[in-house]
Design a protein around this motif. Structure first.
Motif, PDB file in Angstrom:
ATOM      1  N   SER B 142       0.821  -1.214   0.000  1.00 14.03           N
ATOM      2  CA  SER B 142       0.000   0.000   0.000  1.00 14.03           C
ATOM      3  C   SER B 142       0.855   1.264   0.000  1.00 14.03           C
ATOM      4  O   SER B 142       0.484   2.261  -0.591  1.00 14.03           O
ATOM      5  CB  SER B 142      -0.950   0.003   1.195  1.00 14.03           C
ATOM      6  N   HIS B 143       2.000   1.240   0.695  1.00 10.59           N
ATOM      7  CA  HIS B 143       2.817   2.447   0.724  1.00 10.59           C
ATOM      8  C   HIS B 143       4.120   2.308  -0.039  1.00 10.59           C
ATOM      9  O   HIS B 143       4.802   3.296  -0.293  1.00 10.59           O
ATOM     10  CB  HIS B 143       3.078   2.940   2.155  1.00 10.59           C
ATOM     11  N   GLY B 144       4.453   1.084  -0.431  1.00 12.69           N
ATOM     12  CA  GLY B 144       5.650   0.876  -1.244  1.00 12.69           C
ATOM     13  C   GLY B 144       6.958   1.218  -0.554  1.00 12.69           C
ATOM     14  O   GLY B 144       7.998   1.383  -1.196  1.00 12.69           O
ATOM     15  N   GLN B 145       6.926   1.322   0.777  1.00  4.89           N
ATOM     16  CA  GLN B 145       8.146   1.680   1.496  1.00  4.89           C
ATOM     17  C   GLN B 145       8.864   0.435   1.992  1.00  4.89           C
ATOM     18  O   GLN B 145       8.297  -0.661   2.001  1.00  4.89           O
ATOM     19  CB  GLN B 145       7.825   2.604   2.676  1.00  4.89           C
ATOM     20  N   GLY B 146      10.072   0.657   2.449  1.00  6.15           N
ATOM     21  CA  GLY B 146      10.899  -0.472   2.855  1.00  6.15           C
ATOM     22  C   GLY B 146      10.612  -0.990   4.254  1.00  6.15           C
ATOM     23  O   GLY B 146      11.126  -2.032   4.656  1.00  6.15           O
ATOM     24  N   TYR B 147       9.812  -0.259   5.034  1.00  6.10           N
ATOM     25  CA  TYR B 147       9.484  -0.676   6.398  1.00  6.10           C
ATOM     26  C   TYR B 147       7.979  -0.613   6.583  1.00  6.10           C
ATOM     27  O   TYR B 147       7.285   0.111   5.881  1.00  6.10           O
ATOM     28  CB  TYR B 147      10.198   0.220   7.419  1.00  6.10           C
ATOM     29  N   LEU B 148       7.497  -1.327   7.566  1.00  6.25           N
ATOM     30  CA  LEU B 148       6.053  -1.434   7.754  1.00  6.25           C
ATOM     31  C   LEU B 148       5.398  -0.093   8.110  1.00  6.25           C
ATOM     32  O   LEU B 148       4.321   0.222   7.627  1.00  6.25           O
ATOM     33  CB  LEU B 148       5.744  -2.464   8.851  1.00  6.25           C
ATOM     34  N   VAL B 149       6.063   0.677   8.961  1.00  8.11           N
ATOM     35  CA  VAL B 149       5.430   1.903   9.483  1.00  8.11           C
ATOM     36  C   VAL B 149       6.372   3.100   9.403  1.00  8.11           C
ATOM     37  O   VAL B 149       7.521   3.018   9.852  1.00  8.11           O
ATOM     38  CB  VAL B 149       5.003   1.724  10.963  1.00  8.11           C
ATOM     39  N   GLY B 150       5.882   4.188   8.835  1.00  7.01           N
ATOM     40  CA  GLY B 150       6.604   5.451   8.921  1.00  7.01           C
ATOM     41  C   GLY B 150       7.926   5.496   8.193  1.00  7.01           C
ATOM     42  O   GLY B 150       8.777   6.337   8.501  1.00  7.01           O
ATOM     43  N   ASN B 151       8.108   4.574   7.250  1.00  6.83           N
ATOM     44  CA  ASN B 151       9.324   4.556   6.434  1.00  6.83           C
ATOM     45  C   ASN B 151      10.591   4.496   7.293  1.00  6.83           C
ATOM     46  O   ASN B 151      11.621   5.093   6.958  1.00  6.83           O
ATOM     47  CB  ASN B 151       9.352   5.796   5.523  1.00  6.83           C
ATOM     48  N   ASP B 157       9.017  -4.354  12.206  1.00  5.60           N
ATOM     49  CA  ASP B 157       9.841  -4.982  11.169  1.00  5.60           C
ATOM     50  C   ASP B 157      10.717  -6.084  11.752  1.00  5.60           C
ATOM     51  O   ASP B 157      10.887  -7.147  11.162  1.00  5.60           O
ATOM     52  CB  ASP B 157      10.750  -3.925  10.513  1.00  5.60           C
ATOM     53  N   ILE B 158      11.285  -5.794  12.915  1.00  4.81           N
ATOM     54  CA  ILE B 158      12.209  -6.746  13.527  1.00  4.81           C
ATOM     55  C   ILE B 158      11.470  -8.014  13.940  1.00  4.81           C
ATOM     56  O   ILE B 158      11.918  -9.130  13.666  1.00  4.81           O
ATOM     57  CB  ILE B 158      12.902  -6.088  14.731  1.00  4.81           C
ATOM     58  N   LEU B 159      10.309  -7.850  14.572  1.00  6.19           N
ATOM     59  CA  LEU B 159       9.571  -9.024  15.043  1.00  6.19           C
ATOM     60  C   LEU B 159       8.947  -9.799  13.881  1.00  6.19           C
ATOM     61  O   LEU B 159       8.848 -11.029  13.925  1.00  6.19           O
ATOM     62  CB  LEU B 159       8.498  -8.611  16.051  1.00  6.19           C
ATOM     63  N   LEU B 160       8.584  -9.092  12.819  1.00 13.07           N
ATOM     64  CA  LEU B 160       8.050  -9.805  11.647  1.00 13.07           C
ATOM     65  C   LEU B 160       9.148 -10.653  11.009  1.00 13.07           C
ATOM     66  O   LEU B 160       8.912 -11.776  10.575  1.00 13.07           O
ATOM     67  CB  LEU B 160       7.461  -8.825  10.631  1.00 13.07           C
ATOM     68  N   THR B 161      10.353 -10.110  10.976  1.00 14.32           N
ATOM     69  CA  THR B 161      11.475 -10.879  10.437  1.00 14.32           C
ATOM     70  C   THR B 161      11.713 -12.118  11.284  1.00 14.32           C
ATOM     71  O   THR B 161      11.880 -13.227  10.757  1.00 14.32           O
ATOM     72  CB  THR B 161      12.743 -10.006  10.365  1.00 14.32           C
ATOM     73  N   GLU B 162      11.721 -11.934  12.596  1.00 14.89           N
ATOM     74  CA  GLU B 162      11.860 -13.090  13.488  1.00 14.89           C
ATOM     75  C   GLU B 162      10.760 -14.119  13.213  1.00 14.89           C
ATOM     76  O   GLU B 162      11.028 -15.321  13.119  1.00 14.89           O
ATOM     77  CB  GLU B 162      11.771 -12.647  14.964  1.00 14.89           C
ATOM     78  N   LEU B 163       9.544 -13.626  13.049  1.00 13.58           N
ATOM     79  CA  LEU B 163       8.408 -14.520  12.815  1.00 13.58           C
ATOM     80  C   LEU B 163       8.579 -15.302  11.509  1.00 13.58           C
ATOM     81  O   LEU B 163       8.279 -16.494  11.439  1.00 13.58           O
ATOM     82  CB  LEU B 163       7.103 -13.716  12.776  1.00 13.58           C
ATOM     83  N   MET B 164       9.084 -14.620  10.494  1.00 16.14           N
ATOM     84  CA  MET B 164       9.262 -15.294   9.199  1.00 16.14           C
ATOM     85  C   MET B 164      10.289 -16.425   9.327  1.00 16.14           C
ATOM     86  O   MET B 164      10.084 -17.523   8.807  1.00 16.14           O
ATOM     87  CB  MET B 164       9.676 -14.278   8.129  1.00 16.14           C
ATOM     88  N   TYR B 165      11.372 -16.175  10.037  1.00 12.69           N
ATOM     89  CA  TYR B 165      12.333 -17.254  10.277  1.00 12.69           C
ATOM     90  C   TYR B 165      11.675 -18.390  11.050  1.00 12.69           C
ATOM     91  O   TYR B 165      11.901 -19.566  10.775  1.00 12.69           O
ATOM     92  CB  TYR B 165      13.550 -16.734  11.063  1.00 12.69           C
ATOM     93  N   CYS B 166      10.842 -18.033  12.008  1.00 13.00           N
ATOM     94  CA  CYS B 166      10.187 -19.025  12.867  1.00 13.00           C
ATOM     95  C   CYS B 166       9.245 -19.929  12.070  1.00 13.00           C
ATOM     96  O   CYS B 166       9.320 -21.152  12.179  1.00 13.00           O
ATOM     97  CB  CYS B 166       9.437 -18.294  13.980  1.00 13.00           C
ATOM     98  N   VAL B 167       8.374 -19.326  11.238  1.00 19.18           N
ATOM     99  CA  VAL B 167       7.404 -20.177  10.532  1.00 19.18           C
ATOM    100  C   VAL B 167       8.035 -20.947   9.380  1.00 19.18           C
ATOM    101  O   VAL B 167       7.529 -22.002   8.988  1.00 19.18           O
ATOM    102  CB  VAL B 167       6.166 -19.396  10.042  1.00 19.18           C
TER     103      VAL B 167
END
Lengths: 254, 222
Positions: B142-151, B157-167
């Motif tokens: 939706s925002h095309g930016q490199g981070y989830l919130v506020g560019n 971002d950090i916890l989503l990355t951890e989650l991706m490794y986890c799943v």
């Protein structure tokens, strides 16, 4: 079948939730008790199936859209109103908030119920998180098998008396103030009060060995806005019953 | 108060791993006092160091913090990983709470009854693929930016990355249809502090195995 209608209300938040689920999901009722004193707006005459009343502790007007059927939930999901396809969802300040803790934090911060600095905020966070662990047991209780329920009441009582209440009793005794943190009402007080009252419904004398918590509960309950919320006819939802459990199953499991 | 944060927890990922990730990503060096036996845990409790008799507990800035969310929020605020205002904080909170739902399921795999393990794993895969990953992919799109919130890099971002490794441990193909999430994972993983944390010898803990769980059951009698 109830036709669900999603509406923006510019004056205040809209809470989307099954009515009877809100009975069990005390967190949402906690969300509606907090805030600061604000001038109220005159409510419009309520349309059918929408009730307007004050967010008692904060005198913030809010509406509720009750979910009673699976179709209503489906419509919210299909309309992409739910970030993770889940409720609760609260429409406020032009946004659709989901995730109970996020909603609670946002409302708390907006209405100065989150402490005056980072350290107070962190203390409030710790107390809230601990209390929510206890509250969650209460919320899940109606969904246990009937034969498991009495044993779980004992388990909750033990956790309350051994693990959680001593912490808060000690805090209150230590500073002698009427609120847990920073000598003013915070999210921690609201969640704890709610949990205590919900526990007392199952175990009436649960506070018998905690004199400071007893006094605290009385004092908080007498804050005018909270007092109104605790009176009959308010927005506060009754304790869960069989109808509630069945409705939840129908909406989410069928 | 000087001195590094001290983390008190078992020698597993569990509920402390997100805190390790966040501190590491923020470039904060930390010490760990690992709980290796029941006596270690009892001592912490008897010394009155655990507010609700539970770990994780993190000693930091004169506090003994408990409750993983409270700890994460403190660290995120202190190190500017929590957005620039209330609305950004709200978004970060909502996204993080969604991730917490998935993390909870992953704890359930370990701690739940063995006969339900496969069902829980299926649920994790289903939720990741059909509920959570699509939501986060959509945010990034939706925002095309490199981070989830506020560019800007945040706790989300950090916890989503951890989650991706986890799943990915459950199913390596789960990220296949989510190019923006894959790009985020790569970008975060390449940040110098995170890169270091991902290398062998760091304080990052490995995923739980059946053998380790059995060992833990004997030591801690649960």
């Amino acid at each position: 079948m109830l036709k669900f209608k999603l509406k923006e209300v510019k004056s205040g938040p809209i809470l989307h939730y099954p009515e009877c689920l809100a009975a069990g999901w005390g967190m949402l009722s906690a969300a509606v008790t907090i805030g600061d004193a604000r001038a109220t707006r005159q409510p419009d005459p309520p349309p059918p199936r929408r009730r307007q009343c004050s967010l008692q502790a904060c005198r913030v007007q809010f509406d509720e859209e009750f979910l009673e059927t699976k179709e209503q939930l489906q419509k919210l999901q299909d309309g992409e109103h739910l970030l993770f396809q889940q409720v609760p969802m609260v429409e406020i300040d032009g946004m659709k908030l989901v995730q109970t803790r996020s909603i609670l934090h946002y409302i708390a911060e907006k209405h100065q119920l989150f402490g005056k600095d980072l350290k107070e905020r962190t203390l409030i966070d710790m107390y809230v998180e601990g209390t929510l662990d206890l509250l969650e047991m209460l919320i899940m209780h109606p969904f246990l098998k009937p034969e498991d329920q009495p044993k779980e009441v004992v388990h909750m009582a033990q956790k309350a008396i051994i693990r959680y209440f001593p912490v808060f009793e000690k805090v209150l005794r230590g500073h002698g103030q009427n609120f847990l943190v920073g000598n003013q009402l915070s999210l921690a007080d609201v969640i704890l009060l709610q949990t205590i009252l919900a526990l007392e419904e199952k175990i009436p004398n649960i506070l018998s060995t905690f004199p400071f918590l007893q006094e605290y509960t009385v004092k908080l309950s007498n804050i005018p806005t909270i007092k109104r919320f605790l009176e009959p006819g308010s927005k506060k939802k009754p304790p869960p019953d069989d109808v509630y459990v069945r409705t939840v199953y129908n909406i989410f499991m069928s | 108060m000087s001195g590094k944060p001290v983390l008190h927890y078992f020698n597993i990922q569990g509920r402390m791993e997100s805190i390790r990730w966040l501190l590491a990503a923020a470039g904060v060096e930390f010490e760990e006092k690992l709980i290796m036996c029941q006596e270690d845990l009892d001592k912490l409790k008897n010394d009155g160091l655990l507010m609700f008799h539970q770990v994780p507990m993190v000693e930091m800035d004169g506090m003994k913090m408990v409750q993983s969310r409270a700890i994460l929020n403190y660290i995120a605020t202190k190190y500017n990983l929590y957005g620039k205002d209330m609305k950004e904080r709200l978004l970060i909170d909502m996204y993080t709470e969604g991730m917490a739902d998935l993390f909870e399921l992953s704890f359930k795999v370990i701690l739940g009854p063995p006969e339900q393990r496969d069902a829980t794993k299926s649920l994790i895969k289903d939720r990741a693929k059909n509920r959570f990953f699509p939501a986060f992919e959509k945010v990034l799109k939706s925002h095309g930016q490199g981070y989830l919130v506020g560019n800007k890099l945040s706790k989300a971002d950090i916890l989503l990355t951890e989650l991706m490794y986890c799943v990915e441990e459950f199913d390596a193909s789960l990220l296949t249809n989510f190019p923006l999430l894959q790009a985020l994972k790569t970008r975060i993983s390449n940040l110098p502090n995170v890169k270091k944390f991902l290398q062998p010898g760091s304080q990052r803990k490995p995923p739980m195995t059946e053998e380790k769980l059995e060992e833990a059951r004997k030591v801690f009698k649960f």
